[in-house]
Design a protein around this motif. Structure first.
Motif, mmCIF file in Angstrom:
data_model
loop_
_atom_site.group_PDB
_atom_site.id
_atom_site.type_symbol
_atom_site.label_atom_id
_atom_site.label_comp_id
_atom_site.label_asym_id
_atom_site.label_seq_id
_atom_site.Cartn_x
_atom_site.Cartn_y
_atom_site.Cartn_z
ATOM 1 N N TYR A 40 7.471 -8.599 -3.447
ATOM 2 C CA TYR A 40 8.057 -8.103 -2.211
ATOM 3 C C TYR A 40 8.146 -9.637 -1.035
ATOM 4 O O TYR A 40 8.998 -9.359 -0.156
ATOM 5 C CB TYR A 40 7.162 -7.239 -1.281
ATOM 6 C CG TYR A 40 5.884 -7.603 -0.808
ATOM 7 C CD1 TYR A 40 4.950 -7.879 -1.911
ATOM 8 C CD2 TYR A 40 5.653 -8.067 0.254
ATOM 9 C CE1 TYR A 40 3.759 -8.200 -1.293
ATOM 10 C CE2 TYR A 40 4.201 -8.571 0.869
ATOM 11 C CZ TYR A 40 3.284 -8.839 -0.153
ATOM 12 O OH TYR A 40 2.029 -9.184 0.258
ATOM 13 N N GLN A 76 -4.961 -11.800 1.104
ATOM 14 C CA GLN A 76 -4.217 -10.489 1.104
ATOM 15 C C GLN A 76 -5.444 -9.222 1.205
ATOM 16 O O GLN A 76 -6.209 -9.583 2.289
ATOM 17 C CB GLN A 76 -3.425 -10.035 0.032
ATOM 18 C CG GLN A 76 -2.405 -11.281 -0.311
ATOM 19 C CD GLN A 76 -1.340 -11.121 0.662
ATOM 20 O OE1 GLN A 76 -1.224 -10.140 1.352
ATOM 21 N NE2 GLN A 76 -0.439 -12.030 0.680
ATOM 22 N N SER A 77 -5.449 -8.182 0.639
ATOM 23 C CA SER A 77 -6.101 -7.064 0.942
ATOM 24 C C SER A 77 -7.663 -7.316 0.356
ATOM 25 O O SER A 77 -8.495 -6.450 1.097
ATOM 26 C CB SER A 77 -5.711 -5.893 0.364
ATOM 27 O OG SER A 77 -4.423 -5.301 0.657
ATOM 28 N N LYS A 80 -9.596 -7.153 3.910
ATOM 29 C CA LYS A 80 -9.691 -5.840 4.538
ATOM 30 C C LYS A 80 -11.463 -5.742 4.508
ATOM 31 O O LYS A 80 -11.838 -5.290 5.643
ATOM 32 C CB LYS A 80 -9.023 -4.821 3.979
ATOM 33 C CG LYS A 80 -7.666 -4.797 4.219
ATOM 34 C CD LYS A 80 -6.970 -3.751 3.361
ATOM 35 C CE LYS A 80 -5.410 -3.732 3.641
ATOM 36 N NZ LYS A 80 -4.392 -4.413 3.319
ATOM 37 N N PHE A 109 -1.360 2.557 -1.014
ATOM 38 C CA PHE A 109 -2.448 1.499 0.095
ATOM 39 C C PHE A 109 -1.407 1.617 1.453
ATOM 40 O O PHE A 109 -1.900 1.187 2.625
ATOM 41 C CB PHE A 109 -2.575 0.237 -0.311
ATOM 42 C CG PHE A 109 -1.659 -0.770 -0.847
ATOM 43 C CD1 PHE A 109 -0.822 -0.497 -1.911
ATOM 44 C CD2 PHE A 109 -0.791 -1.442 0.249
ATOM 45 C CE1 PHE A 109 0.152 -1.293 -2.037
ATOM 46 C CE2 PHE A 109 0.237 -2.345 0.021
ATOM 47 C CZ PHE A 109 0.650 -2.444 -1.286
ATOM 48 N N ASN A 126 -3.789 -0.106 3.996
ATOM 49 C CA ASN A 126 -3.266 -0.966 5.420
ATOM 50 C C ASN A 126 -3.216 -0.339 6.914
ATOM 51 O O ASN A 126 -3.685 -1.242 7.761
ATOM 52 C CB ASN A 126 -1.647 -1.053 5.017
ATOM 53 C CG ASN A 126 -1.520 -2.018 3.918
ATOM 54 O OD1 ASN A 126 -2.421 -2.447 3.277
ATOM 55 N ND2 ASN A 126 -0.156 -2.729 3.836
ATOM 56 N N GLU A 176 5.644 -12.347 5.245
ATOM 57 C CA GLU A 176 4.793 -11.170 5.156
ATOM 58 C C GLU A 176 5.202 -10.540 6.423
ATOM 59 O O GLU A 176 5.730 -9.459 6.569
ATOM 60 C CB GLU A 176 3.326 -11.334 5.543
ATOM 61 C CG GLU A 176 2.468 -11.798 4.315
ATOM 62 C CD GLU A 176 2.126 -10.734 3.252
ATOM 63 O OE1 GLU A 176 2.474 -9.545 3.703
ATOM 64 O OE2 GLU A 176 1.678 -10.917 2.212
ATOM 65 N N ASN A 183 4.499 -1.959 7.338
ATOM 66 C CA ASN A 183 3.572 -2.427 8.125
ATOM 67 C C ASN A 183 3.857 -1.931 9.546
ATOM 68 O O ASN A 183 2.769 -1.508 10.257
ATOM 69 C CB ASN A 183 2.948 -3.511 7.910
ATOM 70 C CG ASN A 183 2.157 -3.647 6.964
ATOM 71 O OD1 ASN A 183 1.454 -2.798 6.266
ATOM 72 N ND2 ASN A 183 2.112 -4.733 5.858
ATOM 73 N N TYR A 209 -3.299 -9.035 11.801
ATOM 74 C CA TYR A 209 -3.209 -8.468 10.373
ATOM 75 C C TYR A 209 -2.559 -9.494 9.219
ATOM 76 O O TYR A 209 -3.170 -9.677 8.227
ATOM 77 C CB TYR A 209 -2.745 -7.116 10.394
ATOM 78 C CG TYR A 209 -2.743 -6.777 9.018
ATOM 79 C CD1 TYR A 209 -3.904 -5.978 8.367
ATOM 80 C CD2 TYR A 209 -1.419 -6.651 8.321
ATOM 81 C CE1 TYR A 209 -3.601 -5.488 7.001
ATOM 82 C CE2 TYR A 209 -1.210 -6.003 7.015
ATOM 83 C CZ TYR A 209 -2.476 -5.464 6.527
ATOM 84 O OH TYR A 209 -2.131 -5.101 5.150
ATOM 85 N N TYR A 261 -7.239 0.872 -3.995
ATOM 86 C CA TYR A 261 -5.997 1.900 -3.830
ATOM 87 C C TYR A 261 -6.386 3.235 -4.402
ATOM 88 O O TYR A 261 -7.063 3.627 -4.503
ATOM 89 C CB TYR A 261 -4.916 0.993 -4.430
ATOM 90 C CG TYR A 261 -4.947 -0.188 -3.982
ATOM 91 C CD1 TYR A 261 -4.762 -0.790 -2.625
ATOM 92 C CD2 TYR A 261 -4.438 -1.488 -5.152
ATOM 93 C CE1 TYR A 261 -4.714 -1.957 -2.283
ATOM 94 C CE2 TYR A 261 -4.542 -2.629 -4.615
ATOM 95 C CZ TYR A 261 -4.645 -2.902 -3.139
ATOM 96 O OH TYR A 261 -4.455 -4.291 -2.854
ATOM 97 N N GLY A 278 -6.449 -7.382 -4.188
ATOM 98 C CA GLY A 278 -5.318 -7.758 -3.265
ATOM 99 C C GLY A 278 -4.193 -7.922 -3.881
ATOM 100 O O GLY A 278 -4.307 -8.314 -5.400
ATOM 101 N N VAL A 279 -3.045 -7.900 -3.401
ATOM 102 C CA VAL A 279 -1.740 -7.874 -3.956
ATOM 103 C C VAL A 279 -1.283 -9.429 -4.659
ATOM 104 O O VAL A 279 -0.617 -9.599 -5.358
ATOM 105 C CB VAL A 279 -0.755 -7.556 -2.982
ATOM 106 C CG1 VAL A 279 -0.280 -8.643 -1.935
ATOM 107 C CG2 VAL A 279 0.528 -7.041 -3.598
HETATM 108 O O1 DON Z 1 0.031 -5.362 4.007
HETATM 109 C C1 DON Z 1 0.628 -5.916 2.831
HETATM 110 O O2 DON Z 1 1.539 -5.365 2.515
HETATM 111 C C2 DON Z 1 0.015 -7.302 2.183
HETATM 112 N N1 DON Z 1 0.064 -8.110 3.169
HETATM 113 C C3 DON Z 1 -1.337 -7.254 1.799
HETATM 114 C C4 DON Z 1 -1.552 -5.685 1.165
HETATM 115 C C5 DON Z 1 -2.437 -5.941 -0.194
HETATM 116 O O3 DON Z 1 -2.799 -7.093 -0.528
HETATM 117 C C6 DON Z 1 -2.358 -4.674 -0.692
HETATM 118 N N2 DON Z 1 -1.895 -4.907 -1.995
HETATM 119 N N3 DON Z 1 -1.646 -4.220 -2.874
#
Ligand code: DON
Length: 325
Positions: A40, A76-77, A80, A109, A126, A176, A183, A209, A261, A278-279
């Motif tokens: 992404y 990344q996640s 959280k 997520f 998120n 991001e 988001n 965030y 997730y 995390g992503v």
């Molecule tokens: O908020 C987001 O989309 C990303 N920056 C982080 C999310 C994340 O790592 C969730 N992942 N699969």
């Protein structure tokens, strides 16, 4: 630590033979070529799918790592559970959970949904993490500017990691923020439902965030964070009490039920350990009272979890009796 070593009282007394078993799992997972790196944003799409690292840090500070354990990646996640931990520690469980729930959402997520109370389901997805950022920004030391709050948060992360310096990936942060339609949609949807504490600056909360997601670490560092969580909030390397044990218990409970997730239920069943993915391909796993583990490998499965990371955990509990039940 030395006296325990002489008395052979480490939590993993035969650490060398344990490490050999981990090494075997490592090589087994290395040949797994499933999954696709996140696409992404261009900075993540360019990541080498062959990266594969595993780091372990026990609650008495024994360490082992293999593979790409020093190459930086963004949290990344995996940030959280850490921001949630700080919020709990600073504000207490009761206040934090006036704003965010404790149930798995059963959805993606980044799904555009709130629970039946119009609160985000939990802090590991998120919506919940954005809300936790709002709590940290607005209610914890509210006199701090966003810059100061960034330093405050990074300093907490660093203390969880035994004082290691974290980095910040500005290109990922900027991307991001550009690619954040969902988001922002979540953020506005929560604003529509008055989810935030009064005086929340929406723009600052969203930036905060993205900044937390863009903090940069590596496998070795994240394994120490995991060990601090495994050790009730006391960092095994510095012996500093970074988090209260109640906060740690809450964080691990929700990592257990919501950290992977929409695979969280299956993961809890098969692996039975609190974890957060995390992503970027990072996976933080905690074996309470034993060790923290971080695996890192960018290719993700359809739900967003690292393919090699999930396989590693499944192999780990086949070999060792680490499943909580
Ligand atoms: O908020 C987001 O989309 C990303 N920056 C982080 C999310 C994340 O790592 C969730 N992942 N699969």
């Amino acid at each position: 630590i030395m006296s325990r070593a002489f008395r052979h009282q480490f939590i993993i007394p035969e650490f060398e033979s344990f490490s050999k078993e981990i090494e075997e799992i490592y090589w087994k997972c290395k040949s797994n070529n499933d999954g696709k790196v996140a696409s992404y944003i261009p900075q993540l799409a360019r990541m080498n799918p062959n990266y594969w690292g595993v780091s372990i840090c026990t609650i008495d500070g024994q360490r082992f790592s293999l593979g790409d354990v020093n190459i930086p990646f963004t949290l990344q996640s995996c940030s959280k559970p850490l921001t949630y931990a700080i919020a709990l520690d600073q504000l207490g469980e009761e206040l934090v959970h006036r704003y965010v729930g404790q149930e798995p959402s059963g959805r993606n997520f980044n799904e555009l949904i709130l629970d039946h109370n119009k609160k985000p389901h939990n802090p590991m997805i998120n919506a919940g993490a954005i809300l936790v950022c709002a709590l940290l920004k607005t209610l914890v030391k509210p006199e701090m500017t966003l810059a100061e709050k960034f330093d405050f948060t990074m300093n907490y992360f660093e203390r969880l990691a035994g004082g290691e310096d974290l980095g910040f990936n500005n290109a990922i942060f900027l991307s991001e923020r550009e690619a954040a339609d969902r988001n922002y949609a979540l953020g506005f949807y929560m604003r529509e439902h008055k989810c935030y504490p009064e005086k929340t600056s929406f723009r600052e909360c969203m930036d905060f965030y993205f900044q937390c997601c863009s903090m940069e670490t590596n496998c070795d560092i994240v394994s120490v964070m995991g060990a601090t969580l495994a050790n009730g909030g006391i960092c095994p390397l510095t012996e500093e009490k970074v988090l209260g044990s109640e906060s740690v218990r809450d964080v691990l409970s929700l990592m257990h039920s919501c950290g992977m997730y929409d695979y969280s239920g299956q993961f809890a069943f098969k692996v039975g350990l609190p974890a957060k993915s995390g992503v970027c391909g990072g996976l933080l796993v905690v074996i309470p009272n034993v060790m923290g583990i971080c695996t890192w490998s960018p290719p993700l499965d359809a739900l967003g979890n690292s393919c090699r990371g999930v396989q590693f955990c499944e192999e780990l509990v086949k070999k060792f009796n680490f499943h909580r039940y």
